[in-house]
Design an enzyme around this catalytic site. Sequence first.
Site, PDB file in Angstrom:
ATOM      1  CG  HIS A  14      55.398   5.676   4.773  1.00  0.00           C
ATOM      2  ND1 HIS A  14      54.191   5.034   4.960  1.00  0.00           N
ATOM      3  CD2 HIS A  14      55.958   5.093   3.679  1.00  0.00           C
ATOM      4  CE1 HIS A  14      54.042   4.110   4.020  1.00  0.00           C
ATOM      5  NE2 HIS A  14      55.104   4.128   3.218  1.00  0.00           N
ATOM      6  CG  HIS A  16      59.128   2.386   0.585  1.00  0.00           C
ATOM      7  ND1 HIS A  16      58.625   1.140   0.859  1.00  0.00           N
ATOM      8  CD2 HIS A  16      58.076   3.253   0.638  1.00  0.00           C
ATOM      9  CE1 HIS A  16      57.313   1.240   1.068  1.00  0.00           C
ATOM     10  NE2 HIS A  16      56.958   2.507   0.943  1.00  0.00           N
ATOM     11  CG  LEU A  17      65.893   3.632   3.881  1.00  0.00           C
ATOM     12  CD1 LEU A  17      66.578   3.403   5.229  1.00  0.00           C
ATOM     13  CD2 LEU A  17      66.623   4.724   3.105  1.00  0.00           C
ATOM     14  CE  LYS A 100      52.315   0.225   5.189  1.00  0.00           C
ATOM     15  NZ  LYS A 100      53.228   0.750   4.196  1.00  0.00           N
ATOM     16  CG  HIS A 137      49.020   0.295   1.250  1.00  0.00           C
ATOM     17  ND1 HIS A 137      50.041   0.928   0.573  1.00  0.00           N
ATOM     18  CD2 HIS A 137      47.970   0.238   0.387  1.00  0.00           C
ATOM     19  CE1 HIS A 137      49.627   1.234  -0.651  1.00  0.00           C
ATOM     20  NE2 HIS A 137      48.378   0.824  -0.788  1.00  0.00           N
ATOM     21  CG  HIS A 175      50.749   6.119   1.784  1.00  0.00           C
ATOM     22  ND1 HIS A 175      49.585   5.410   1.724  1.00  0.00           N
ATOM     23  CD2 HIS A 175      51.745   5.200   1.783  1.00  0.00           C
ATOM     24  CE1 HIS A 175      49.860   4.118   1.675  1.00  0.00           C
ATOM     25  NE2 HIS A 175      51.171   3.970   1.713  1.00  0.00           N
ATOM     26  CG  ASP A 248      54.931   5.962   0.174  1.00  0.00           C
ATOM     27  OD1 ASP A 248      55.661   5.009   0.495  1.00  0.00           O
ATOM     28  OD2 ASP A 248      53.942   5.839  -0.569  1.00  0.00           O
TER      29      ASP A 248
HETATM   30  O1  DOR Z   1      53.831   3.928  -4.499  1.00  0.00           O
HETATM   31  C1  DOR Z   1      54.175   3.118  -3.673  1.00  0.00           C
HETATM   32  N1  DOR Z   1      55.404   2.568  -3.654  1.00  0.00           N
HETATM   33  N2  DOR Z   1      53.268   2.753  -2.759  1.00  0.00           N
HETATM   34  C2  DOR Z   1      53.522   1.767  -1.895  1.00  0.00           C
HETATM   35  O2  DOR Z   1      52.664   1.459  -1.112  1.00  0.00           O
HETATM   36  C3  DOR Z   1      54.780   0.987  -1.949  1.00  0.00           C
HETATM   37  C4  DOR Z   1      55.847   1.776  -2.559  1.00  0.00           C
HETATM   38  C5  DOR Z   1      57.061   0.953  -2.929  1.00  0.00           C
HETATM   39  O3  DOR Z   1      57.542   0.183  -2.092  1.00  0.00           O
HETATM   40  O4  DOR Z   1      57.549   1.107  -4.040  1.00  0.00           O
HETATM   41 ZN    ZN Z   2      55.102   3.242   1.355  1.00  0.00          ZN
END
Ligand code: DOR
Ligand code: ZN
Length: 345
Positions: A14, A16-17, A100, A137, A175, A248
């Site tokens: 999991h 985020h890029l 997702k 989520h 998460h 995450d």
């Molecule tokens: O804390 C978070 N940041 N939770 C998420 O579900 C998304 C993520 C984000 O993309 O910044």
């Molecule tokens: Zn996430």
Amino acid sequence: MLKTLTLTRPDDCHLHLRDGEQMRAVLPDTARRFARAIVMPNLKPPIITAEMALIYREHILAALPPDMRFEPLMTLYLTDNTAPSEIFEGRRNGTIHGVKYYPAGATTNSAAGVTDIARCYQTLAAMEEIGMPLLVHGEVTDPAVDVFDREKSFLDRVLMPLTQRFPQLRIVFEHITTQEAVEFVTGAWGHIAATITAHHMLLNRNAMFQGGIRPHHYCLPVLKRETHRQKLVEAAISGNPKFFLGTDSAPHPRSAKESTCGCAGVYTAHAAIELYAEAFEQAGALDKLEAFASFHGADFYKLPRNKDSITLKKESWIVPSQLSFGNETLIPLRAGESLAWKLIG
Ligand code: DOR
Ligand code: ZN
């Protein structure tokens, strides 16, 4: 005493890029540690078609430094209008590893998410049929529900009924942050799994208010009380294959975090496996880290386990106080503080 830990190279299930310059800044942190990552689709605009996912994948590969190997595993962003044909196309072109589900408004860039899961039943049926995982989520968006209860409420109101309606649907409860989520996943069918972040293993909600408001400890689902943290640690170290590593890691510019309305997200990619090693060591379970980090996720996603390895050394080092992030800066978890484990190869 020289203490080292060698693990089969892990996967981040999991991540985020982001995209563009910001991605270029963070991608090497992940690629240095992980062979593969399940890449979240909550860009602006979101990745809603298999074709968009293919293009995003190309961006990631183009941003990778030439001496690094890394395989991005793409996901689709579920909307009220995602057609079953999009899922079939994602499977056909081999790019899409999961879909997702963001409840609309639940978190960063979720405005285009699902307003009512009933609108997605046809698409979920298609996913169930072909074994495409739904990545959830798990928080309700009802403003009447206390922010600390939103995961539990989602479990009761949405996830449990969903698993009854689609008993074969493969699901990753992402998460997880509560005892209730741990218990649900533990007791559920074998094709229902969960990711656990390093920050939810290491921190409880006091970390958001330690001597003042700490925006860099704010994420969603929000940190919970200590009893929940302990249950997450127990689940992660249990050896149960339903629980696996998903950082995450969610970078935001410093200015967006330190604001009157700060964004949710904790950046951990700079020391992801080191942070997990710390959490597992604290729990006296370093021997359980490899399966959690390198086997369970790969097995769930039906991917071959990685062949090469990484090595950590028990050596204290100081996390930089900030990192560059395109034209902005990024504050990593434990900025300016020491970590006990260091990646050495
Ligand atoms: O804390 C978070 N940041 N939770 C998420 O579900 C998304 C993520 C984000 O993309 O910044
Ligand atoms: Zn996430």
